[in-house]
Write a protein that holds these residues in place. Structure first.
Motif, PDB file in Angstrom:
ATOM      1  N   ALA A 228       0.848  -1.197   0.000  1.00 52.77           N
ATOM      2  CA  ALA A 228       0.000   0.000   0.000  1.00 52.77           C
ATOM      3  C   ALA A 228       0.882   1.246   0.000  1.00 52.77           C
ATOM      4  O   ALA A 228       2.007   1.230   0.492  1.00 52.77           O
ATOM      5  CB  ALA A 228      -0.910   0.012   1.224  1.00 52.77           C
ATOM      6  N   ASN A 229       0.373   2.341  -0.540  1.00 53.65           N
ATOM      7  CA  ASN A 229       1.101   3.607  -0.487  1.00 53.65           C
ATOM      8  C   ASN A 229       1.036   4.214   0.905  1.00 53.65           C
ATOM      9  O   ASN A 229       2.048   4.576   1.491  1.00 53.65           O
ATOM     10  CB  ASN A 229       0.533   4.602  -1.502  1.00 53.65           C
ATOM     11  CG  ASN A 229       1.073   4.386  -2.900  1.00 53.65           C
ATOM     12  OD1 ASN A 229       1.903   3.515  -3.125  1.00 53.65           O
ATOM     13  ND2 ASN A 229       0.586   5.168  -3.839  1.00 53.65           N
ATOM     14  N   THR A 230      -0.187   4.379   1.434  1.00 54.17           N
ATOM     15  CA  THR A 230      -0.391   4.962   2.756  1.00 54.17           C
ATOM     16  C   THR A 230      -1.478   4.180   3.479  1.00 54.17           C
ATOM     17  O   THR A 230      -2.276   3.468   2.846  1.00 54.17           O
ATOM     18  CB  THR A 230      -0.823   6.446   2.679  1.00 54.17           C
ATOM     19  OG1 THR A 230      -2.123   6.522   2.097  1.00 54.17           O
ATOM     20  CG2 THR A 230       0.161   7.277   1.874  1.00 54.17           C
ATOM     21  N   VAL A 231      -1.510   4.330   4.796  1.00 55.39           N
ATOM     22  CA  VAL A 231      -2.561   3.719   5.606  1.00 55.39           C
ATOM     23  C   VAL A 231      -2.959   4.711   6.693  1.00 55.39           C
ATOM     24  O   VAL A 231      -2.091   5.291   7.354  1.00 55.39           O
ATOM     25  CB  VAL A 231      -2.103   2.404   6.273  1.00 55.39           C
ATOM     26  CG1 VAL A 231      -3.292   1.730   6.965  1.00 55.39           C
ATOM     27  CG2 VAL A 231      -1.470   1.446   5.266  1.00 55.39           C
ATOM     28  N   VAL A 232      -4.258   4.899   6.875  1.00 53.53           N
ATOM     29  CA  VAL A 232      -4.773   5.719   7.972  1.00 53.53           C
ATOM     30  C   VAL A 232      -5.890   4.942   8.664  1.00 53.53           C
ATOM     31  O   VAL A 232      -6.485   4.024   8.097  1.00 53.53           O
ATOM     32  CB  VAL A 232      -5.320   7.078   7.492  1.00 53.53           C
ATOM     33  CG1 VAL A 232      -4.232   7.911   6.846  1.00 53.53           C
ATOM     34  CG2 VAL A 232      -6.506   6.905   6.554  1.00 53.53           C
ATOM     35  N   GLY A 233      -6.166   5.328   9.902  1.00 54.84           N
ATOM     36  CA  GLY A 233      -7.271   4.749  10.647  1.00 54.84           C
ATOM     37  C   GLY A 233      -8.366   5.772  10.853  1.00 54.84           C
ATOM     38  O   GLY A 233      -8.081   6.943  11.106  1.00 54.84           O
ATOM     39  N   ILE A 234      -9.611   5.344  10.731  1.00 56.90           N
ATOM     40  CA  ILE A 234     -10.757   6.202  11.024  1.00 56.90           C
ATOM     41  C   ILE A 234     -11.642   5.476  12.033  1.00 56.90           C
ATOM     42  O   ILE A 234     -12.049   4.330  11.800  1.00 56.90           O
ATOM     43  CB  ILE A 234     -11.549   6.565   9.765  1.00 56.90           C
ATOM     44  CG1 ILE A 234     -10.695   7.443   8.835  1.00 56.90           C
ATOM     45  CG2 ILE A 234     -12.842   7.300  10.131  1.00 56.90           C
ATOM     46  CD1 ILE A 234     -11.404   7.892   7.582  1.00 56.90           C
ATOM     47  N   PHE A 235     -11.898   6.148  13.148  1.00 54.69           N
ATOM     48  CA  PHE A 235     -12.695   5.590  14.227  1.00 54.69           C
ATOM     49  C   PHE A 235     -13.911   6.477  14.470  1.00 54.69           C
ATOM     50  O   PHE A 235     -13.859   7.697  14.279  1.00 54.69           O
ATOM     51  CB  PHE A 235     -11.887   5.517  15.523  1.00 54.69           C
ATOM     52  CG  PHE A 235     -10.676   4.627  15.444  1.00 54.69           C
ATOM     53  CD1 PHE A 235     -10.729   3.316  15.875  1.00 54.69           C
ATOM     54  CD2 PHE A 235      -9.466   5.108  14.940  1.00 54.69           C
ATOM     55  CE1 PHE A 235      -9.618   2.486  15.816  1.00 54.69           C
ATOM     56  CE2 PHE A 235      -8.345   4.293  14.871  1.00 54.69           C
ATOM     57  CZ  PHE A 235      -8.421   2.970  15.307  1.00 54.69           C
TER      58      PHE A 235
END
Length: 267
Positions: A228-235
């Protein structure tokens, strides 16, 4: 220090929350005179690099801060697990373990108006507006992919499935995945490499508990390593622990709401 080194230092300071971007018009400039895409590209490439550091889960880089207790259409908390950025729509304090203060009461009221909103605009609308309000997050989601996080767990959480569907719809993705990221395999799961290669991956989870933040960090690192290029988390909500790490419980009346659309009558 070279110009490139200075740029890198500025990007890192912004990412770490040590500085902020000031609107050009506030210092007498005209935005049309500047190519802001250059800054956006630089920040994106920097974040992509940090997602692939060998020590991307370095705990010294982990941090979180409450940035909003008022507007239900903006994230309440931003944070990092190592270098991996995450965002939570609300911050919830369990009053059984936290002392009641004005700040705590404001956060819990904001939680009820945003993440626990069953009757008004609804959680999905609040989350969509919050994403749009974060230029940094929008900049990271250039070629997005939403992880089917609900398939990591043995029992189906329908609210989490709704969250995944809402995010795909919001990002103009196919809500019925042809190639889900997570493929359950007995009591374990595998990751579909083709579905995350060169993508900007979102890992959605309902509650940013300490345990779920650990899960997010380890999954983010694995997904980064797999291409993957980037990873973020959304909660939906950060369940705020005490200073000594004790976690509270979200009582029944403050549970994260359904992400299904709200229906009402217009006069």
């Amino acid at each position: 220090m070279t110009d490139k080194e200075l740029e890198d230092a500025i990007f890192k300071a912004l990412q770490n929350g040590e500085g902020q971007l000031v609107p050009i018009e506030e210092i007498g400039g005209d935005e049309s005179d500047y190519d802001l895409s250059v800054l956006d590209d630089g920040l994106y490439l920097l974040y992509a690099d940090t997602c692939h550091y060998n020590e991307s889960l370095d705990s010294r880089q982990s941090d979180e801060q409450i940035i909003n207790r008022d507007d239900e259409d903006e994230f309440a908390v931003i944070g990092r697990v190592g270098y991996y950025q995450w965002y939570a729509l609300s911050a919830y304090y369990d009053l059984n373990i936290h002392k009641k203060t004005e700040e705590v009461e404001a956060s819990d009221e904001h939680h009820r108006d945003s993440a626990a909103d069953e009757f008004m605009e609804g959680l999905a609308e609040h989350l969509a507006k919050a994403i749009n309000a974060r230029r940094d997050l929008v900049n990271f989601l250039r070629d997005p992919c939403v992880v089917n996080s609900s398939d990591m767990f043995p029992n189906t959480n329908w609210n989490l499935k709704e969250m995944e569907t809402m995010l795909r719809h919001f990002l103009n993705l196919n809500i019925f995945e042809d190639s889900p990221v997570i493929k359950p395999n007995g009591g374990q799961f595998t990751i579909n490499i083709d579905s995350i290669r060169s993508k900007d991956v979102i890992i959605p989870l309902l509650y940013a508990s300490n345990e779920n933040l650990k899960i997010f960090g380890h999954l983010a690192k694995k997904i980064s390593e797999l291409g993957a290029n980037t990873v973020v988390g959304i909660f939906a909500s950060r369940v705020v622990p005490t200073l000594d790490g004790k976690e509270g419980v979200v009582n029944e009346e403050n549970q994260v709401a359904s992400f299904s659309p709200r229906f009402g009558f217009r006069l």
